[in-house]
Every structure is written in structure tokens, then in C-alpha cells.
Design a protein around this motif. Structure first.
Motif, PDB file in Angstrom:
ATOM      1  N   GLN A 135      33.509  41.484  35.019  1.00 27.90           N
ATOM      2  CA  GLN A 135      32.912  42.082  36.214  1.00 27.90           C
ATOM      3  C   GLN A 135      31.925  43.154  35.775  1.00 27.90           C
ATOM      4  OE1 GLN A 135      31.447  43.299  39.157  1.00 27.90           O
ATOM      5  NE2 GLN A 135      33.280  42.623  40.239  1.00 27.90           N
ATOM      6  N   LYS A 141      30.547  36.425  30.292  1.00 23.90           N
ATOM      7  CA  LYS A 141      31.792  35.661  30.313  1.00 23.90           C
ATOM      8  C   LYS A 141      31.804  34.626  29.193  1.00 23.90           C
ATOM      9  CE  LYS A 141      34.680  32.831  33.408  1.00 23.90           C
ATOM     10  NZ  LYS A 141      34.840  31.650  32.524  1.00 23.90           N
ATOM     11  N   GLU A 165      42.656  32.619  31.148  1.00 27.15           N
ATOM     12  CA  GLU A 165      41.412  32.757  31.894  1.00 27.15           C
ATOM     13  C   GLU A 165      40.849  34.149  31.664  1.00 27.15           C
ATOM     14  OE1 GLU A 165      39.847  32.192  36.531  1.00 27.15           O
ATOM     15  OE2 GLU A 165      41.991  32.117  36.045  1.00 27.15           O
ATOM     16  N   GLN A 195      37.542  36.844  32.936  1.00 35.88           N
ATOM     17  CA  GLN A 195      36.454  37.133  33.869  1.00 35.88           C
ATOM     18  C   GLN A 195      35.850  38.482  33.513  1.00 35.88           C
ATOM     19  OE1 GLN A 195      35.542  35.032  36.447  1.00 35.88           O
ATOM     20  NE2 GLN A 195      33.810  36.314  36.942  1.00 35.88           N
ATOM     21  N   SER A 250      38.550  40.712  40.118  1.00 41.55           N
ATOM     22  CA  SER A 250      37.165  41.152  39.961  1.00 41.55           C
ATOM     23  C   SER A 250      36.575  41.552  41.315  1.00 41.55           C
ATOM     24  CB  SER A 250      36.331  40.026  39.336  1.00 41.55           C
ATOM     25  OG  SER A 250      34.974  40.380  39.255  1.00 41.55           O
ATOM     26  N   GLU A 292      39.316  36.219  38.902  1.00 43.10           N
ATOM     27  CA  GLU A 292      38.208  36.247  39.861  1.00 43.10           C
ATOM     28  C   GLU A 292      38.568  37.083  41.082  1.00 43.10           C
ATOM     29  OE1 GLU A 292      35.195  33.267  42.331  1.00 43.10           O
ATOM     30  OE2 GLU A 292      36.741  32.429  41.010  1.00 43.10           O
TER      31      GLU A 292
END
Length: 713
Positions: free
Chosen positions: A492, A370, A488, A490, A688, A685
Motif C-alpha cells: 500500500q 508488489k 499473499e 500487498q 490495505s 487487499e
């Protein structure tokens, strides 16, 4: 890789010739296969290289300024010659689907997104009226364009390059640029000398390898790409390679241009450190394009770092911020740079634009995927000033040796860049050190003499009383900070299983993961959203991409049966069998569509061509203004698949404000997803988690179903 310009046209209707039309979408990367099931990794272009590579051939002109029409620079392919361009004249032209085929493929992808039965019925009626409302005439004009004005090219490419990219005024960072995060180089020494960092050693390795690849491309000696499992394989268009090296997008009011410089005249790269930009030679000046010894490149990079620390950055505005702003704003700032800097500034910009690539040396030391992905995507709030986002290729190395690439997307889609990155990451620091050790380091300019601070001579003019440059930079920095802070990301890293297990279940890995994404986004929003998967059409001359639509009646049935949350009813044999059957049907439906899209038989590019064929003041088919038509091509889920063994992550921005960017990789035993969206939604999030949940649930269903017959014996 998926791109914002045409995406924005797709989701927010544009005004074309006094009529509202809703064109299709673009992409970053795409399936590299024309078969129904795309391969899980791009075809390697690191093949056996001839030792008889010719010298770089000088171009007829030292610089060409492209305005988005591939035909204008196509003479260079003949001039350069070689295997790379050997198949260009034999490539077929991009076809135009029939209206009936397009409508029959379109309707099933739109109906699952209907808000009501009435809306679905009115869409069906609009489809029935489509040809009678003038689509037949639009089709005729499109065919005339293909066989007339654009007969030596693609009927789409000029529209695509200009409307989708060069005319788009949004910042290229987030909206256009994409990134790759390379795996670590385990051969870097544990400790470095006082003059080097792991970042400069990694950078020197990548530049050395870049020199080799650039030599293959600029001489035409690189073998042309081809796909297919059987011989003869299908050749791919090589047009994009001309815009890879010594290239830079140029901000202009209303519509940008793209400059490509004669590589035989330019032996330098650009190095960004602390927001300052330096030039250094990295290849021989004898016209061979051979890389300089690794030790020489290392010393010159170390000199850039030293100069940056000495300058402290205080005597020059941080000009890199300007390249991150709205294109018209940046165009105004560039005019101001030239106004106050005069001939010296014009020459400085030329040096920067003509560099083979730009390499950014960042002071940060990321650890997680990340953290690294955020740096390679935008630079973030700490390193965003250390970029020149208009350069076609920016390599990024952090102080602790992490490395990645940020690509500008206007004239070149991602798959050729994947080939480049495959090449430069294949040979490690140790490999290069061994090869380079055979070269003598004597006879080269010292780092003191060779490294140049590009804008140093303009410092006085840029900071003079009559200069507005600092004000432009301050505003661009504020806009950049707001843009980055509003987003943002993220990553995974799903370790449960990967392509090996998916294949054993009997599914196409790509289509299977697409259905996992359909289920996850359905659970995120409580409804399906228009979903785009990029599919390349480079088997056609000047072909770029087509859309594979992931929403279908089959995917709708699958996600609705799975439910808004797990039902935990796997033990019910009837329900379990139903879910597995629906998943298999959805996967097969997706495989069929991607096979058609790879043959340029999707629907979105055709609709775009028809809409753009309307004349000023002319009525267009009512389908183009139907809300469900618009919703079906509003790409709330922008997906693209790229699996490479030496890429830890990769990604790009969302393409509509209420959507997500969803890049993914499917490795043999794990999967990677890079999720981006506006921070206000708080989606990455959650998505994910939902992706992991969907993949685990789908595996459980299949494993239990496979075991069921044995358990009854």
C-alpha cells in the motif's frame, strides 16, 4: 525486522523442562532511538572515511562455527579492533526489570483482549499471585544468571539466538528472512551492450560499493553507531557486524550453526544465475579489500550469465531449493550432498559459504512495488530456485535493473544491515563509474579464468545412479511451491500525507501510524489482536530487541469509539473532539511504552527470562498458562517501522497463521505498508483499503478539529 522462532514460542506454547511456558517474541527491525519518539529513518553510517584504512588482519582461525553464543566469537572484536568495536567494553549490560514494574506494565496491554469479564478477573488474580507462586525465586535465578554465568554478555542473548532462531525447524524463507526493495538507479544507461543487462550493471555497482563497506567493517575502521540528539550520543553494540560478510547459516539436525570465515582469505562473492552458483573475485587479493574496477566486475557478472545460458541448468539439480525447506529436511539433504559428492562437494560448499555476499541475477522484469517485493522476499515461483537462503546477505537484481536485498536473521538484526544498504545505495552507477574510471583494468584475470561454476565438478556424482539428491530437490521444490503459493503480499503506497503532516497535527509519526494500524486491524477482524512493534536495545551489550505492545486501554478506547466502520459524524463537534482526544491519548500511551522498551523495560523479554529460569519438574506461576496471557503475546499483528529515502518497500512474513506481517515506512509526504498473510484469509487487499480509510478518517478529524476554533470567530 520480527522473527518467527520466538514468535512461534509466543503463540504456540512450547515444552520447557516438562513445563509449558510461553516466551516472548523476536523481530527484524526496530526503532533506532532510545527516546520516546523514534526517528523516522535509521541513522546514516556513511560518514567521512579515512584514507588510512589498514589492511585486513588475518584471523587466528580461518573459520569459526558459532552455536549462538556471542561470547564465543567476541575475541575477534579485540583482534580486529578499530572504531567499530571501540565502545564494546564500555556498554552497559541488559537490565532485568522488577517484577512489580513488569506486572504493572503487562496488565493494561492484556485486559483489552479479554473475551469476558470473568477472564479479565482471573487474569488479575493470576497477576496478584505471580510472585507468591514462585516468580520471586525465578527472578533471583535470573539475576544470578546475569551477574554470574552471563556477566560479560547479555543474560538473554544465548537463549534468544538458539531458542528463537537456530533451533527453529521452520524454513527460513517467509518465516525468518526479510527483504528490502531499493529505489531505482536513474543513472543506469538507457541502452546496454549486448553482453550486459541493466541487472548486471546494477549488480556491479552494488558489489563495488559492498567492497568498500566490507573493507570498513572487516578492518574495524567503520565508526561505531550511536544514537541521540545531543552529545555525547549513546553508542550501540557492534556484535552483529561479525556475522554480516563471509557468513552462512549451516543446517544441522535439531539446531543449526552459523559459520563466519576470515575475510582476509576470501576475495570472492557468489553469483546465482538460473539456479547455478558461480564464484568471482570482486576485491583485490593484496589484503587491502579494495574493490576491483567496475568494468572488471561487470565483465565477470556477464560471464556468469553467459555460462548459465550455455549450461541450461540441465546437468545439475537446482540445489537452491534445498535451502528453502524445513531445517531438518535440509540438514538431511546436505548430508546426502556430501555423501555423494565427497571432498569436492565439501570444498564447493565451503566456497559458497565463505563468499562475501551472494548476488542473485534474476531474469524477471518487475514493474510494480508488489511484483518487485514478491521477488525480493522469496524469489517467487519463477526465481525461488535462484537463491541460497542461508547466506547472511543476498543482493537481488532483476534484468531491468530493479534491486533489493534478502537477509538471514539468526545472528544479526536488521539495523546494521540498514546501514550497509544505505551505504551501497547512496552512490549510483554513474558515481561508481566516475570513481572506478581512475583505476586501470589491466593485469586482472580474464572473466573466463576467474569465474568458476561452484558445483560443476560435482555434477557427475550428484546425478549418479546412487544419488538421492534429485529426489531431495524435487521434494524441496514441491514444499517451496506450496509455501509460496499459500502466501499473499500487498504493498500500500498511501500518498495522502506523511510525517510532515502528522507532526503538524502534534503527534509522533510512528505512534500515530500504529494507531491507524490498530483501527484498520480492528475493522478487519472486529476485535483487536496482540500487536508487536520491534524496538532495538542495542545500547546494551549484545542487546537485540524488546517488544513494544501497541494494545492498551487507550488504543482500545480509540478504536471502539471510531467503530467497526466510519460513522461519518465528523460534523458533530462533541463526537469529533472526543475522537481526537482519544487518539491523542492512545498516541501518548504508545510513545511512553516505546520509551520504556528502548531502555529494556518492556515485559516480554522479562517474562521469557523468568519462564526459562524454571527447573525441570518445577511448578511455574499460573499466569504463564492463562489463556489471556497467551493471547496478549500471540502477535496477530507483527509490525516494524523502517523509513529510508532509497527504499521503496520492505517486509517479512506473518508470525502466526491467523495474523499479518505489517512492515511500514513513514516518509515526509507519504506512507508505505507491506502486508503479508496466508492466502486463505484474503486479508492483505482488505487491510490495505482499511489502512487508507483509517488514515484519511484520522486526518479529517484532526483537520476539522484544528479548523473549528477559527470557524467560530
Amino acid at each position: 525486522m520480527l522473527r518467527q522462532g520466538i514468535y512461534r514460542l509466543a503463540s504456540n506454547s512450547i515444552r520447557h523442562k516438562n513445563k509449558t511456558v510461553l516466551p516472548a517474541s523476536s523481530s527484524i527491525l526496530s526503532s533506532s532511538s532510545t527516546s520516546a519518539q523514534p526517528p523516522t529513518s535509521p541513522p546514516s553510517i556513511l560518514r567521512t572515511m579515512s584514507t588510512n584504512i589498514p589492511p585486513l588482519k588475518p584471523w587466528p582461525k580461518p573459520m569459526l562455527e558459532s552455536r549462538g553464543d556471542y561470547r564465543a566469537e567476541s575475541h575477534l572484536e579485540i583482534h580486529i579492533g578499530g572504531p567499530l568495536y571501540s565502545q564494546q567494553s564500555s556498554l552497559p549490560k541488559l537490565p532485568i526489570p522488577s517484577i512489580s514494574d513488569t506486572l504493572s506494565r503487562f496488565l493494561p496491554t492484556a485486559l483489552p483482549l479479554a473475551k469476558s469479564v470473568e477472564e479479565a478477573e482471573t487474569l488479575k488474580e493470576a497477576v496478584k499471585r505471580f510472585e507468591a507462586e514462585g516468580a520471586g525465586e525465578l527472578q533471583k535465578r535470573l539475576a544470578e544468571r546475569k551477574e554470574g554465568e552471563m556477566k560479560e554478555s547479555s543474560w538473554l542473548q544465548f537463549w534468544w539466538n538458539t531458542l528463537g532462531y537456530l533451533q527453529v525447524r521452520d524454513p527460513v524463507v517467509v518465516n525468518v528472512s526479510y527483504f528490502f526493495h531499493f529505489s531505482d538507479d536513474g543513472t543506469l544507461p538507457e541502452h546496454t551492450s549486448s553482453s550486459s543487462t541493466h541487472g548486471t550493471l546494477r549488480a556491479a555497482t552494488l558489489l563495488y560499493n559492498t567492497a568498500h563497506f566490507r573493507r570498513l567493517v572487516t578492518t574495524g575502521a567503520l565508526p561505531h553507531e550511536a544514537i541521540g540528539r545531543k552529545e555525547p550520543k549513546t553508542p550501540l553494540c557492534s556484535v552483529a557486524y561479525k556475522y554480516m560478510f563471509n557468513a552462512c547459516r549451516i543446517p544441522r539436525k535439531n539446531e543449526d550453526t552459523y559459520r563466519i570465515y576470515d575475510p582476509s582469505l576470501h576475495s570472492h562473492v557468489i553469483v546465482a544465475v538460473g539456479g547455478r552458483f558461480y564464484s568471482l573475485d570482486f576485491v583485490e587479493k593484496d589484503g587491502s579489500g579494495e574493490p576491483l574496477p567496475l568494468e572488471v566486475i561487470e565483465a565477470r557478472l556477464a560471464k556468469c550469465v553467459e555460462l548459465s545460458k550455455k549450461s541450461g541448468g540441465g546437468d545439475l539439480p537446482l540445489l537452491g531449493y534445498l535451502t528453502s525447506d524445513n531445517r531438518d529436511t535440509w540438514a538431511e539433504a546436505r548430508e546426502e550432498l556430501i555423501r555423494v559428492g565427497g571432498v569436492k562437494m565439501e570444498e564447493a560448499l565451503k566456497v559458497l559459504e565463505s563468499g562475501a555476499v551472494l548476488i542473485c541475477l534474476d531474469e524477471e522484469e518487475p514493474v510494480s512495488k508488489k511484483q518487485a517485493s514478491e521477488i525480493f522476499w522469496t524469489g517467487g515461483l519463477k526465481s525461488g530456485h535462484n537463491r541460497w537462503f542461508d547466506k547472511s546477505i543476498q543482493l537481488v537484481c532483476t534484468k531491468n535493473g530493479k534491486a533489493g536485498m534478502n537477509g538471514e536473521h539468526s545472528m544479526m538484526d536488521g539495523m546494521p544491515v540498514v546501514g550497509y544498504c544505505d551505504f551501497i545505495t547512496k552512490r549510483s552507477y554513474n558515481d561508481v563509474l566516475v570513481e572506478s574510471s581512475a583505476k586501470s583494468c589491466g593485469g586482472y584475470e580474464s572473466a573466463d579464468d576467474n569465474v568458476k561454476d561452484i558445483f560443476a565438478e560435482c555434477a557427475g556424482e550428484l546425478t549418479s545412479t546412487g544419488s538421492n539428491v534429485a529426489s531431495h530437490v524435487e521434494k524441496s521444490k514441491s514444499n517451496f511451491d506450496n509455501l509460496i503459493s499459500s502466501h499473499e503480499l500487498q504493498v500500500q503506497s498511501f500518498q495522502g500525507y506523511g510525517s510532515n503532516a502528522i507532526k503538524k497535527m502534534g503527534y509522533s509519526p510512528d505512534a500515530y501510524v500504529q494507531m491507524a494500524m490498530q483501527l484498520a486491524t480492528y475493522r478487519l477482524w472486529g476485535e483487536q489482536g496482540g500487536t508487536y512493534e520491534a524496538t532495538q536495545v542495542r545500547p546494551f551489550l549484545h542487546g537485540r530487541t524488546e517488544t513494544t505492545r501497541s494494545v492498551s486501554p487507550a488504543s482500545e478506547a480509540f478504536v471502539k469509539t471510531m467503530g467497526i466502520r466510519p460513522k461519518r459524524d465528523e460534523m458533530d463537534a462533541t463526537k469529533r473532539a472526543e475522537k481526537v482526544a482519544l487518539l491523542r491519548e492512545a498516541v501518548n500511551s504508545h510513545v511512553k511504552y516505546i520509551g520504556l522498551a528502548a531502555k529494556a523495560m518492556g515485559v516480554d523479554r522479562h517474562f521469557l527470562g523468568l519462564a526459562l529460569s524454571a527447573k525441570e519438574g518445577e511448578a511455574v506461576p499460573s499466569l504463564f498458562s492463562h489463556p489471556l496471557y497467551a493471547r496478549s503475546k500471540t502477535w496477530r499483528v507483527s509490525t516494524s517501522h523502517l523509513t529510508h529515502p532509497r527504499f521503496d518497500s520492505w517486509g517479512y512474513g506473518e508470525v502466526v497463521p491467523d495474523g499479518v506481517g505489517l512492515a511500514y515506512s513513514i516518509h515526509p509526504n507519504n506512507c508505505m505498508f507491506c502486508i503479508t498473510s496466508l492466502r486463505e484469509h484474503d486479508w492483505p487487499e482488505r487491510l490495505s483499503h482499511l489502512l487508507e480509510e483509517a488514515l484519511v478518517e484520522m486526518q479529517t478529524l484532526n483537520e476539522m478539529e484544528l479548523a473549528a476554533p477559527a470557524s467560530k470567530l
